[in-house]
Design an enzyme around this catalytic site. Structure first.
Site: not given
Length: 1402
Positions: A166-167, A171, A215, A218-219, A441, A443
């Site tokens: 994330s971040g 996206t 982020n 973040s998605s 990804g 985590e």
């Protein structure tokens, strides 16, 4: 590491070489060896970069990794590094990101994308067009390069896999990839498919993205978007699949986090009229949006974003009714979160029926208020014998409320995705697709739960697919180069995957525990301990915890908290609440909870794919309702799709956690590199032959190491083999492929060391000789000074009066002696010169006399010959005329005599009238005797008299008439000559008329059936101009077969234009307006038609541009307007139009000329553009100075090398061809200059744009090459006399860029000079070149970041556009100069094939 010693590693552990050692802060630290390392030493003597000396303990079996030479640092591809290991990768990324400000780097087939946390000017349409059609590796790494590679390979389905934590920018990267596909596949249809595909992103981001601590956007779900293409590679539609939406975020957010964006957008727009019925307020008023304590994102306007979301809904065809229903569901969720649940007792809770938010919730969803209030605090337990209603505690009731909210939002999200897919489905036939996977990804957090478990499970599957693909590509490369393939040991994570998904694996045990009503997280965890501890090496139990378990993933060990696994896997909502929602009168809410709803999650692909390899099927289970089983099923489908496509990988890296622009946290980056498979790619590459150079690259780079007898070989491939065998004794360190040389890790660094040593030795020799020359020059200068000093000193001592007198006398004697000798020599030369002149002049005079004598004799001969020929011709003519006259007169006399004798006896009358009567009487007797044939001998005399008298009379008359006719003969001669000329002309006209009549009869017969109202006829061929009806004959101008080259060679420039105007003049002569109007419309339409049909034909474009301009000039020249007439001759002014004003048609022709000019420029640019980059940048125009260093980049197997090698000569030849063709076609010189200026602008813009996107081209030597190429262009301009065209000025930005590459870039004065000199470059462009500057040799230095900041500070006051790329499509304004025609219309020779002879007789 023993092997590394054998392979030459130990040879490089020498003084001044550098190594990497571990560091707690920076992960790896560079150090320089201060003392040669000897085998067996336990200490390595090092000097750190801060000047600290260090005795570093080493193990001979595990020596520290060597640092790559500086010349190899900053490579576009990590696999091109000579030493492939973690510190080399980390350092290369840091140099590119921090110093060069480059966020993209290749690692084999992976594109590593660093999040810059800053908007960069590298994503415009100009960048897209620059990467379009380029091979991967020809340009700097970029997401567009990966997208182009996928787009080019669409013979097979493709996938672009974007992953990262994330971040990291997943996206945004996926969005840019989709934007690239939409831009390059732009179709001409009105469906706006590409815009709709891009419009889906803002909607999915609004409902699926949220702010996290890492982020702001973040998605919180995985997304796989299939973009469908037809056979023309144009987008026909799209389909989206989603994975594992983070539903828990709807009801809970951590500190400094937000819920999904759409909730805040709704709250920010609550005062808008269309949202007042939702009864919303500020986001801080709702529990579900204020938990994180951060309802606002800096720099984000939620209200404006709501407008954008509504706009994209509308663009996708989702109308206001649909949007209203969606917003009602979202508002209902917010109100549900504010429903107050109070505790009545320890075992019981309640909701007040008059609760405001409960009423709004029920009103929006059209539910029964009392039932909802009751069943939010109660649950129904159904057994075999009875049904029990049991109250819930406050905590249970809150959980039930939150579960309901999550369930509603999950269904709503899937419904929105379904409707987006319907909007993106079009009727066009699908040929192939490109899938863009935007997925989380690997985590690992302080507390990892069920979501992290699923995410890491998905990444394990993706990593396995990635490893197999990398292994396959390596094998293909080796087979392509005919190199023996040896198996490479690579990490296979199948055991970890089996641990998770196999029979009796973690997921199956979790689903099994969920079947039990009394199942708990503790029971499930105990089963895991019993099944896997000490039995599976990838499963461990934490030493200090009984509620967690550890899994050894491919990236790292991850500890998972078992708490909440069962609840999240079940994802249960009480049945009574489901029944209440199912019975809602609000159709959308009711549809969500039907027993057999229409498939909402569109997991079924719109395009059938066949797996490239067998995929393990999920185990046979009796349930499919758990989140784990659903996720596993969707993951199987995803892997099946990916295995049936060609994957392209984008790994997004988060450089720091503080979101600082271009800040590099080595620890965080290494952690992500290990997790995303980049280091695994490096490891696989390092085990084989990672460095791969073509033979040409090797020869160009290391020719300095070659000996003279080796260079004498003709085959460069054999030269490379011979040299390499001599330089590297161990043949295992390299392999000779078909087109490349494969090196093991470290060998390129070794060769670079040899090259540097050779260059250093050469420099020493040069320095030695230069210094020797300087010192000797200094010594000679000192010696000369000493001699002079000595001379004056000695002379001072020897000066006396006698010496002075003698010296003066000697000087005088020398003067006179030298004067005498010079005079003698001068006299001798003077006499010789006079002699030579006399002989030469005599020779020339004799030669001239002989020539004049011969010419005089020739003239006399010609005079006599011409006189003899003239007399002979005259005598023949006179003899012929006399014969004709004599014959004619004799015939007349004979006829007259016969008539007189036979009919009226005129001779008797004549004789009687002219002789005596007796003679007349005698004549009558003679006639009677003649009749009776009774002449006697006595009458012979009379007979003689009878014949003599008429003869004398005839002779007398003949002499008289002869005199009369001789007088007339002179006048007849002139008449005869005139009649001959008229006869010839009449014969020619008769012949032409016959041909015309025959052709017109045939043509009229063909055109009768095609005739239309108003006398308009169908165009014949490409362009047939029907002009008029003249003398009852159809006249047609047909330029169909008119070839530009034939017209240029055989006729005057602009002949068709002159003929067109002569037709206009003819219509004006007849004063026929209809004819003129018909002709002009037909002519313009015909020109448009021929331009359309020959849109890519440069010669035809040039030809008709010239003729259109000539035609326009003719309309002006003969318009009768004074401003144009003053340039005409009196004869031309007589041909001006008399009856019509054609200013309106002049404007039409002017617009047409502009259109032709733009198409003309486009054709030239299309022909020239493929030559520009190879000729201006890639070609080495300066022999012996190489502006490139080989990168060893491994292109994809699909990347096709261009077989055509263009050079600077190719560009100059193409320009000369353009120029000569324009001149031959008679194009006005001012238009030629404007066209050349446009072409030079294209050359400068394309070259400069490519320079910005090719870091390997930004070097001092390449600057010299570019400047040399520019000088060739300037010479070409001078040769063609085009200096006044302003074309040279368009190259000024490129000139300044070349200068910037060559100039020194160290001191403050250098920075000031750069800021003052580079006036045609923007600040962004100057900084880009400085950041991209790449040394070719170790002797050059990189541009320091501090120097770049200095230049940037000096340029802050400059106001220019922040755009990086030049617009190559920019067109300068064109002007058409008025140039009157010098040709008189009467003197123009019209080809007879046009049958327009009457035009010249107007």
């Amino acid at each position: 590491m023993c092997n590394s010693i054998v392979n030459g590693y130990l040879v490089l552990l020498l003084q001044y070489n550098r190594v990497w050692i571990p560091n707690s802060e920076e992960v790896w630290q560079s150090a320089e060896i201060t003392k040669n390392y000897k085998p067996g030493d336990r200490v390595l003597h090092l000097l750190l970069e801060d000047g600290t000396e260090l005795n570093y303990p080493v193990d001979p079996a595990s020596l520290p990794p060597l640092r790559n030479p500086d010349i190899l640092v900053g490579e576009n591809d990590l696999t091109a590094l000579s030493y492939l290991h973690e510190p080399a990768v980390l350092h290369n990324l840091k140099v590119r990101f921090v110093e060069s400000k480059l966020i993209y780097t290749y690692s084999g087939i992976i594109l590593v994308a660093m999040n810059p946390y800053k908007q960069l000017p590298i994503y415009g349409d100009a960048i897209i067009h620059a990467y379009s059609g380029q091979n991967m590796g020809d340009m700097d790494p970029h997401i567009f390069a990966v997208a182009e590679e996928a787009y080019k390979q669409m013979a097979r389905n493709q996938s672009v896999i974007v992953s990262g934590e994330s971040g990291a920018g997943k996206t945004v990267s996926a969005r840019y990839a989709m934007r690239y596909f939409a831009t390059v596949s732009k179709s001409n249809s009105n469906a706006h498919v590409e815009d709709k595909v891009l419009a889906s992103n803002p909607i999915t981001e609004a409902v699926g993205n949220a702010k996290t601590t890492r982020n702001d956007n973040s998605s919180r779900f995985g997304k796989y978007t299939e973009i469908s293409f037809d056979q023309r590679h144009q987008i026909t539609g799209a389909n989206m699949r989603t994975y594992l939406l983070e539903k828990s975020r709807v009801v809970f957010q951590s500190e400094n986090e937000r819920n999904y964006h759409i909730f805040y957008q709704l709250c920010a727009s609550s005062l808008e009229p269309e949202f007042k019925h939702l009864k919303l307020g500020h986001a801080e008023e709702f529990n579900y949006t204020r938990m994180g304590g951060s309802t606002i994102i800096e720099g984000v306007d939620d209200r404006a974003d709501m407008k954008e979301t509504q706009k994209t809904f509308t663009l996708l065809g989702l109308k206001e009714d649909f949007q209203r229903d969606i917003f009602k569901m979202l508002a209902a969720i917010l109100h549900l979160g504010n429903v107050q649940i109070t505790s009545v007792s320890d075992e019981k809770s309640s909701v007040r029926p008059e609760d405001k938010h409960l009423n709004v919730f029920c009103e929006l969803l059209d539910l029964d208020n009392d039932r909802v209030a009751q069943w939010l605090c109660h649950r129904k337990i159904i057994t075999t014998s009875e049904t029990v209603i049991k109250p819930m505690t406050k905590l249970q009731a809150l959980n039930a409320r939150d579960a309901l909210a999550k369930k509603i939002y999950s269904h709503l999200f899937d419904f929105i995705v379904e409707r987006i897919n319907k909007a993106l489905h079009f009727s066009g036939k699908q040929h192939t697709f490109i899938g863009v996977l935007d997925i989380y990804g690997f985590e690992t957090f302080d507390v990892n739960s069920f979501e992290q478990f699923c995410i890491n499970y998905a990444n394990e599957k993706l990593q396995q697919q990635f490893n197999l693909h990398v292994f396959k590509l390596e094998q293909e490369e080796y087979m392509k180069e005919n190199i023996p393939w040896t198996l490479i040991d690579f990490y296979d994570n199948q055991p970890v995957i089996d641990l998770i998904e196999a029979k009796m694996g973690i997921l199956e045990l979790l689903d099994e525990e969920c079947l039990f009503p009394q199942g708990t997280d503790e029971n499930w965890l105990q089963k895991l301990y019993n099944n896997f501890i000490n039995k599976n090496p990838f499963f461990q139990k934490p030493k200090m915890s009984n509620t967690s378990f550890i899994i050894q993933h491919f990236a790292d060990k991850v500890e998972y908290k078992s708490e909440g696994f069962l609840e999240k896997n079940r994802d249960t909502v009480y049945e009574v609440l489901i029944d209440i929602l199912k019975n809602s009168k609000f159709h959308l809410c009711a549809d969500f909870f039907q027993d057999h709803p229409v498939s909402i999650s569109p997991f079924k692909s719109s395009i059938k794919v066949q797996s490239a390899r067998a995929v393990v099927k999920p185990p046979n289970k009796h349930f499919r309702t758990t989140v784990g089983s659903k996720f596993r099923s969707s993951l199987y489908l995803l892997m099946e799709t990916l295995n049936a496509t060609t994957p392209h990988y984008v790994r997004c890296i988060k450089p720091n956690d503080e979101k600082l622009a271009f800040e590099f946290d080595s620890k965080r980056v290494v952690q992500q590199l290990r997790a995303c498979g980049v280091l695994e790619t490096i490891r696989i590459s390092a085990q084989s032959y990672p460095s791969r150079w073509t033979y040409i690259e090797f020869f160009s780079r290391y020719s300095i190491l070659m000996m003279q007898h080796e260079l004498s070989l003709s085959d460069k491939k054999e030269i490379c083999k011979t040299v390499l065998k001599r330089l590297v004794q161990d043949s295992n360190q390299y392999q000779f492929g078909r087109t490349k040389i494969f090196f093991r890790a470290g060998q390129v660094a070794y060769l670079e060391k040899l090259r540097s040593d050779k260059l250093r030795q050469a420099c020493i020799v040069i320095q030695k000789n230069v210094r020797s020359w300087c010192q000797r020059k200094k010594f000679l200068r000192i010696k000369q000074a000493a001699v002079v000093i000595q001379q004056y000193f000695r002379g001072q001592q020897a000066i006396t009066a006698t010496a002075l007198k003698q010296t003066w006398a000697a000087i005088v004697i020398q003067k006179f002696c030298r004067g005498y000798l010079i005079r003698k020599l001068c006299q001798l030369i003077h006499v010789a010169a006079i002699k030579i002149q006399a002989y030469v002049r005599g020779f020339l005079a004799r030669k001239k006399y002989q020539k004049m004598l011969k010419e005089h004799k020739a003239v006399i001969l010609q005079k006599h010959a011409r006189a003899w020929l003239a007399r002979r011709r005259f005598q023949n003519i006179r003899r012929f005329v006399l014969n004709i006259q004599l014959s004619y007169r004799v015939q007349r006399l004979q006829k007259k005599l016969e008539d007189q004798v036979d009919d009226k006896n005129p001779f008797d009358i004549a004789i009687v009238s002219s002789v005596d009567v007796p003679i007349a009487v005698r004549l009558q007797n003679i006639n009677q005797m003649k009749k009776h044939n009774t002449f006697s001998s006595g009458d012979r005399f009379l007979k003689r008299v009878f014949f003599l008298i008429p003869c004398r009379i005839l002779e007398k008359n003949f002499q008289k008439e002869k005199q009369d006719y001789e007088k007339e003969i002179e006048s007849l001669k002139g008449e005869i000559q005139a009649l001959k000329e008229e006869k010839i002309k009449l014969q020619y006209q008769i012949q032409e008329e016959n041909i015309l009549q025959a052709g017109l009869k045939m043509e009229v017969g063909q055109l009768k059936n095609q005739a239309k109202v108003g006398g308009l006829f169908k165009l014949k061929g490409n362009i047939a101009f029907v002009s008029t009806v003249c003398d009852k004959h159809l006249v047609t101008l047909d330029f169909t077969d008119l070839k530009p080259r034939g017209v240029v060679v055989n006729m005057i420039p602009g002949l068709p234009a002159h003929i067109l105007f002569m037709c206009v003049r003819y219509a004006d002569y007849l004063n026929d307006g209809e004819m003129l109007k018909s002709f002009m419309s037909t002519a313009t339409h015909g020109i448009k038609q021929v331009i359309k049909e020959h849109a890519e034909d440069f010669e035809m474009m040039s030809f008709w541009l010239s003729n259109t301009c000539h035609f326009l000039n003719c309309l002006k020249q003969y318009s009768g307007e004074e401003e144009f007439m003053k340039h005409n001759t009196p004869r031309q002014n007589m041909n001006c139009l008399k009856h019509f004003d054609l200013s309106e048609y002049r404007q039409i022709l002017s617009d047409l000329a502009i259109r032709i000019y733009h198409q003309f420029i486009t054709v030239m640019e299309n022909n020239l553009q493929p030559m520009i980059v190879p000729g201006m940048l890639e070609h080495e125009s300066l022999q012996g100075i190489s502006g490139l260093k080989p990168t060893g980049f491994r292109k994809r197997s699909s990347s096709i090398d261009d077989t055509d090698t263009y050079t600077m000569t190719s560009i100059l030849q193409q320009l000369s061809y353009f120029y000569s063709t324009m001149c031959q076609n008679g194009l006005d010189q001012e238009l030629v200059k404007q066209a050349v200026k446009q072409l030079f602008f294209l050359i400068g813009a394309v070259t400069l744009n490519s320079l910005f996107l090719r870091k390997d081209m930004c070097s001092c030597r390449k600057g010299m090459q570019i400047r040399c190429d520019i000088s060739y262009l300037e010479e070409w301009l001078k040769e063609k006399n085009l200096q006044s065209s302003s074309a040279k000025e368009t190259l000024e930005p490129l000139c300044q860029a070349a200068w910037l590459l060559q100039v020194k870039k160290i001191t403050d004065d250098d920075a000031k000079e750069i800021s003052e000199h580079c006036t045609s470059l923007s600040v962004v462009q100057i900084v880009k070149i400085l950041n991209s500057y790449t040394p070719i040799d170790d002797f050059e230095k990189r541009v320091s970041p501090s120097f770049v900041r200095k230049v940037q500070a000096m340029l802050n006051n400059r106001e220019d556009t922040p755009q990086l790329m030049l617009d190559t499509k920019y067109l300068f304004q064109v002007t058409f100069p008025y140039t009157p025609s010098p040709h008189a219309l009467e003197m123009i020779q019209i080809p007879s094939s046009f049958k327009l002879g009457f035009l010249t007789r107007v």
